[in-house]
Design a protein around this motif. Structure first.
Motif, short mmCIF file in Angstrom:
data_model
loop_
_atom_site.label_atom_id
_atom_site.label_comp_id
_atom_site.label_asym_id
_atom_site.label_seq_id
_atom_site.Cartn_x
_atom_site.Cartn_y
_atom_site.Cartn_z
N ALA A 8 -10.38 51.99 61.92
CA ALA A 8 -9.21 52.75 62.35
C ALA A 8 -9.62 54.13 62.86
O ALA A 8 -9.12 54.63 63.88
CB ALA A 8 -8.21 52.87 61.20
N PHE A 9 -10.56 54.76 62.15
CA PHE A 9 -11.04 56.08 62.55
C PHE A 9 -11.80 55.99 63.88
O PHE A 9 -11.59 56.80 64.79
CB PHE A 9 -11.94 56.63 61.45
N LEU A 10 -12.67 55.00 64.00
CA LEU A 10 -13.46 54.84 65.22
C LEU A 10 -12.57 54.54 66.42
O LEU A 10 -12.78 55.10 67.50
CB LEU A 10 -14.48 53.72 65.03
N GLN A 11 -11.59 53.67 66.26
CA GLN A 11 -10.69 53.36 67.37
C GLN A 11 -10.00 54.61 67.89
O GLN A 11 -9.88 54.81 69.11
CB GLN A 11 -9.65 52.33 66.92
N MET A 12 -9.52 55.45 66.98
CA MET A 12 -8.87 56.69 67.36
C MET A 12 -9.83 57.59 68.14
O MET A 12 -9.46 58.17 69.18
CB MET A 12 -8.35 57.41 66.11
N ALA B 61 -15.60 63.43 62.09
CA ALA B 61 -16.11 63.31 63.45
C ALA B 61 -16.59 64.70 63.86
O ALA B 61 -15.83 65.67 63.79
CB ALA B 61 -15.04 62.82 64.40
N LEU B 62 -17.85 64.81 64.25
CA LEU B 62 -18.49 66.09 64.51
C LEU B 62 -18.99 66.17 65.94
O LEU B 62 -19.58 65.22 66.46
CB LEU B 62 -19.66 66.30 63.56
N THR B 63 -18.75 67.31 66.57
CA THR B 63 -19.20 67.51 67.95
C THR B 63 -20.01 68.80 68.05
O THR B 63 -19.85 69.72 67.24
CB THR B 63 -18.00 67.60 68.92
N ALA B 64 -20.86 68.85 69.07
CA ALA B 64 -21.65 70.06 69.30
C ALA B 64 -20.82 71.13 69.97
O ALA B 64 -21.10 72.32 69.84
CB ALA B 64 -22.88 69.72 70.15
#
Length: 280
Positions: free
Chosen positions: A72-76, A255-258
């Motif tokens: 569910a998290f990945l789909q979002m 979920a982490l982004t640079a």
């Protein structure tokens, strides 16, 4: 890191620095003791059966709910970050601490054209390679497990710009704080433009809990956020895993982004007592 904690014997530490000094020593002796820390962690898992129940610490029954929460998290995230993924976009993921390939087989290989697996325990990786062989696994056309790296996280450097998603689950607790930061700084180079990390981990109610048996540390949400800042990473979204047995730690997905996100979704962890049991 000014957060207090305890170990699985109940010993209390004033802060993380005190705990790390005890575990990996001062500067002069650090390399030898750190090597021993990692060797003992690998040794623990080398004695564990290469099965779902084994890699989940005897809690194989959480596999289904774990995968559902992750999906569910990945789909979002994929919908937000790669809205054109269905238009022949070739997506590649890295499964860190992949174990026997449980997450790749049940989740990642259904969404990514290629998945690389990174796992330091050789008999786990052998089991993953067999399980994910084309004749043993019904993956969608053009979806496959490509590379199997038998390398510890602290020693791994990814190929530049290869990955859309780097998935790190139930393994980062084996890294010291400095190696945690070094790993993510190196791994950022492996992300494609728009790529991101997913970190899914046990969460201590406060501070940290050191597991002396498998040489791992369960960090609090605050502790993780301090380390994310040191890594130069930003929380794009986060979500609590629901439906796990009450005797286990709370589990959170980040979920982490640079790059700095335009908006940050904040969610609060359900308060639970610290537990010494660690699942992977």
């Amino acid at each position: 890191m000014e957060v207090s904690g305890l170990d699985s014997d109940g010993k209390e530490f004033k802060n993380a620095e005190e705990m790390w000094r005890e575990q990996i020593g001062e500067d002069g002796e650090q390399q030898e003791k750190k090597t021993q820390w990692y060797r003992e962690g690998i040794s623990y898992w080398e004695g564990v059966e290469a099965s779902v129940d084994g890699v989940l610490g005897g809690f194989g029954n959480v596999n289904e709910v774990d995968i559902k929460g992750s999906e569910a998290f990945l789909q979002m995230l994929l919908s937000d970050r790669f809205p054109n993924a269905r238009n022949n976009q070739h997506l590649v993921a890295l499964d860190c601490g992949s174990g026997i390939g449980r997450i790749t087989k049940n989740l990642l290989i259904r969404y990514f054209n290629e998945v690389d697996l990174l796992e330091p325990v050789s008999h786990f990786l052998d089991a993953a390679r067999e399980s994910l062989a084309p004749e043993n696994h019904m993956a969608p056309d053009m979806h496959k497990a490509t590379n199997f790296f038998c390398v510890p996280l602290q020693d791994f450097t990814p190929e530049t710009g290869r990955y859309d998603v780097v998935w790190v689950q139930w393994c980062i607790g084996h890294l010291t704080d400095d190696d945690f930061v070094s790993f993510f700084k190196r791994a950022k180079v492996g992300l494609k433009p728009g790529g991101f990390f997913v970190l899914k981990e046990n969460i201590a109610r406060s501070g940290f809990v050191l597991d002396k048996e498998d040489r791992s540390i369960t960090r609090s949400d605050f502790y993780f956020k301090e380390l994310f800042s040191r890594c130069g990473l930003h929380i794009y979204k986060s979500k609590d895993q629901k439906g796990l047995p009450e005797e286990l730690f709370a589990v959170k997905m980040y979920a982490l982004t640079a790059e700095m996100p335009r908006r940050v979704s904040k969610s609060r962890s359900k308060v639970q007592a610290n537990r010494p049991g660690i699942i992977r």
